[in-house]
Design a protein around this motif. Structure first.
Motif, PDB file in Angstrom:
ATOM      1  N   PRO A   1      10.005  -1.492   0.089  1.00 34.44           N
ATOM      2  CA  PRO A   1       8.632  -1.797  -0.392  1.00 34.44           C
ATOM      3  C   PRO A   1       7.759  -0.450  -0.253  1.00 34.44           C
ATOM      4  O   PRO A   1       7.762   0.602   0.046  1.00 34.44           O
ATOM      5  N   CYS A   2       6.978  -0.608  -1.383  1.00 37.50           N
ATOM      6  CA  CYS A   2       6.062   0.585  -1.587  1.00 37.50           C
ATOM      7  C   CYS A   2       4.602  -0.173  -1.934  1.00 37.50           C
ATOM      8  O   CYS A   2       4.477  -0.742  -2.942  1.00 37.50           O
ATOM      9  N   TYR A   3       3.571   0.196  -0.888  1.00 37.77           N
ATOM     10  CA  TYR A   3       2.285  -0.583  -1.068  1.00 37.77           C
ATOM     11  C   TYR A   3       1.165   0.498  -1.883  1.00 37.77           C
ATOM     12  O   TYR A   3       1.236   1.518  -1.592  1.00 37.77           O
TER      13      TYR A   3
ATOM     14  N   ASP B   1      -2.566   0.854  -2.619  1.00 34.74           N
ATOM     15  CA  ASP B   1      -3.939   0.400  -2.325  1.00 34.74           C
ATOM     16  C   ASP B   1      -4.881   0.545  -3.489  1.00 34.74           C
ATOM     17  O   ASP B   1      -4.544   1.559  -4.212  1.00 34.74           O
TER      18      ASP B   1
ATOM     19  N   LEU C   1       4.053  -3.341  -4.640  1.00 34.03           N
ATOM     20  CA  LEU C   1       2.928  -4.170  -4.076  1.00 34.03           C
ATOM     21  C   LEU C   1       1.495  -3.620  -4.397  1.00 34.03           C
ATOM     22  O   LEU C   1       1.243  -2.630  -3.692  1.00 34.03           O
ATOM     23  N   CYS C   2       0.983  -4.319  -5.244  1.00 32.36           N
ATOM     24  CA  CYS C   2      -0.502  -3.679  -5.305  1.00 32.36           C
ATOM     25  C   CYS C   2      -1.453  -4.803  -5.615  1.00 32.36           C
ATOM     26  O   CYS C   2      -1.171  -6.057  -6.054  1.00 32.36           O
ATOM     27  N   HIS C   3      -2.847  -4.353  -5.529  1.00 27.38           N
ATOM     28  CA  HIS C   3      -3.743  -5.360  -5.866  1.00 27.38           C
ATOM     29  C   HIS C   3      -4.057  -5.445  -7.296  1.00 27.38           C
ATOM     30  O   HIS C   3      -3.620  -4.876  -8.184  1.00 27.38           O
TER      31      HIS C   3
ATOM     32  N   VAL D   1      -4.373  -5.687   2.057  1.00 25.12           N
ATOM     33  CA  VAL D   1      -3.164  -4.848   2.835  1.00 25.12           C
ATOM     34  C   VAL D   1      -2.507  -6.094   3.776  1.00 25.12           C
ATOM     35  O   VAL D   1      -1.340  -5.687   4.234  1.00 25.12           O
TER      36      VAL D   1
ATOM     37  N   ALA E   1       0.389  -7.711   1.894  1.00 23.14           N
ATOM     38  CA  ALA E   1       1.368  -6.855   1.768  1.00 23.14           C
ATOM     39  C   ALA E   1       2.113  -6.645   3.009  1.00 23.14           C
ATOM     40  O   ALA E   1       3.428  -6.640   2.786  1.00 23.14           O
TER      41      ALA E   1
ATOM     42  N   ALA F   1       3.610   3.821   1.384  1.00 27.20           N
ATOM     43  CA  ALA F   1       2.411   3.407   1.211  1.00 27.20           C
ATOM     44  C   ALA F   1       1.463   4.461   0.630  1.00 27.20           C
ATOM     45  O   ALA F   1       1.600   5.619   0.808  1.00 27.20           O
TER      46      ALA F   1
ATOM     47  N   LEU G   1      -0.196   0.010   7.753  1.00 29.33           N
ATOM     48  CA  LEU G   1       1.089   0.031   7.258  1.00 29.33           C
ATOM     49  C   LEU G   1       2.252   0.650   8.032  1.00 29.33           C
ATOM     50  O   LEU G   1       3.488   0.002   8.297  1.00 29.33           O
TER      51      LEU G   1
END
Length: 501
Positions: free
Chosen positions: A245-247, A249, A280-282, A378, A381, A396, A407
């Protein structure tokens, strides 16, 4: 420099074995592998790999092989993966050379016995850990980065004083043939060998009983290797594919973030164990992020990536078809999507409107496909990531240190990287490996040396001072017990427990 052995065709023989129920069972093994294993065991018993000088010489030979045949490796990987010269040198050759040079520079220190803390009763003794080679190891390389996945573990095996048999992936046949040809020219022909076995034959080969098996590849194949190794109680190190996964922000530099994610996901045409598998992003920044990713792809590969010399191809038609099927059965294609089977080409693709039940989120993807999902914050996430199996990597991107800390501390993975991707897997001073479903064990640098070593506990005592040690002998007395307990218990600072002599 050793002269290479004459090549021999693949030969097979039948071995009569018995099942647990006592029924005879015919199993097939490659005869050549049995012979190479016998030779390697004989060389190990003859202690050909134990001296520091011999280990350094073999590590230096690995460096020379890569330097003197750089063009051959570039050509082989170009044929196998359409891999650009830049990617071959940076992600394959330099990485292996750094590993070998780091081992050469530190080997004397690694080989020294490591002292351990003692209590009062052993204060006059020598207590240490001695690193011993485990013996003959089997290294099964993956196809994503076929040079580094074979040679980085080999560096560790050599540094630790082992003999090794290497099996490159059959899917990168040109690279496998090159390693098969070059390694006998540079390394000791009795200690180090290359076999060209098929993937389906590997469980049978593992059952020949090695002292350690190192496998890099898909989870399904790793599971079969582990099961085969378990039947002979052979320890294994597994580096397996996963959904990384890659968050992203809200508080981040979108342009820089997009550049680093696009490079990590689409280099080697997305065929990587450590690339980010999904973002995963806002929802407030999704449009901006996708636009920035699209601009990066234009900058990296031009208007038609198919014509770019910097973009690779799928390793074979099987991986091409699996990637293409996933691409059109998940979410919506927002960028890319083109596929040409004759060229094994799939364009860099970004998917939106993806849900966690889509096939792209259920399978490991070895191709240039990046799903982008939205989360509210977050916390969501972190919850999403923790619902999945433990991954090889978590990434992240944020300028907020608290977000990065959350994270890093609240998710579980083999490795973590903030505000970049992949680089943590290239550092010789950091251990790299999986956890849970993404593998077991680690390697790189000193950690490769430890992986292929047995830490033997050693206590060296004198026969003097029997006037003290006699207290442990029967007949037991309460006074003697009190004295022994006092002398054998570690101090509270060490959080130790009673150690009875």
């Amino acid at each position: 420099m050793n002269s290479p052995p004459s090549p021999s065709p693949s030969r097979w023989f039948k071995v009569l074995r018995r099942t647990r129920l006592g029924e005879p069972c015919l199993r097939t093994y490659p005869l050549e592998c049995v012979d190479l294993l016998r030779r390697a065991r004989a060389a190990f018993r003859a202690r050909q790999t134990l001296k520091e000088t011999s280990r350094v010489a073999q590590l230096g030979a690995v460096v020379r092989m890569l330097e003197e045949h750089e063009c051959d490796f570039v050509q082989a990987l170009g044929k196998d993966l359409h891999k650009p010269h830049f990617e071959t040198v940076m992600s394959e050759l330099i990485l292996v050379k750094n590993e070998a040079l780091y081992a050469i520079n530190n080997l004397k220190k690694w080989m020294q016995p490591q002292p351990v803390e003692k209590n009062l009763s052993t204060t006059l003794d020598d207590c240490c850990l001695v690193s011993e080679p485990v013996g003959v190891v089997l290294i099964v390389g993956g196809w994503c980065c076929p040079v580094q996945m074979c040679l980085v573990p080999l560096v560790g095996a050599i540094a630790a004083g082992n003999c090794a048999i290497i099996n490159p992936s059959e899917w990168t046949a040109n690279t496998a043939e090159l390693l098969h040809r070059l390694i006998p020219l540079y390394l000791n022909n009795e200690c180090f060998h290359v076999i060209l076995a098929l993937k389906n034959d590997l469980p049978d080969i593992v059952e020949l009983k090695f002292d350690h098996v190192f496998f890099t590849g898909a989870r399904e194949d790793g599971s079969r290797i582990a099961q085969a190794a378990a039947r002979t109680l052979t320890p294994v190190t597994l580096v397996l594919g996963s959904k990384n996964p890659c968050y992203v922000d809200q508080q981040c530099d979108i342009v820089t973030t997009a550049q680093r994610i696009a490079w990590a996901r689409f280099h080697n045409a997305g065929q990587s164990l450590v690339a980010p598998d999904y973002v995963l992003c806002h929802k407030d920044i999704q449009v901006r992020l996708i636009q920035a990713l699209k601009c990066c792809l234009m900058q990296f590969f031009g208007p038609d990536p198919k014509e770019s010399r910097s973009f690779g191809r799928m390793v074979n038609v099987d991986i091409f078809n699996k990637t293409k099927d996933v691409l059109w059965k998940s979410g919506k294609v927002t960028v890319g999507g083109q596929a040409i089977e004759a060229e094994k080409y799939i364009a860099p693709t970004i998917l939106t409107d993806v849900v966690d039940t889509d096939i792209v989120m259920q399978q490991d993807i070895y191709g240039p496909v990046l799903p982008v999902l939205t989360v509210q914050n977050v916390d969501e996430a972190v919850a999403f990531i923790n619902k999945q199996e433990k991954s090889l990597c978590v990434y992240a991107y944020s300028n907020n240190s608290q977000v990065i800390s959350q994270l890093m501390n609240e998710t579980y993975s083999g490795s973590f990287c903030a505000n970049d991707c992949v680089l943590q897997s290239l550092m010789v001073t950091l251990p790299f490996g999986g956890v849970g479903a993404s593998g077991t064990g680690s390697h790189h640098g000193r950690y490769s040396f430890d992986t292929f070593s047995h830490k033997k506990s050693c206590l060296l005592r004198s026969q003097r001072f029997e006037c003290v040690t006699y207290l442990r002998y029967p007949p037991y007395e309460e006074r003697n017990l009190s004295l022994m307990a006092w002398a054998s218990t570690l101090s509270q600072r060490s959080q130790g427990w009673c150690q009875i002599l």
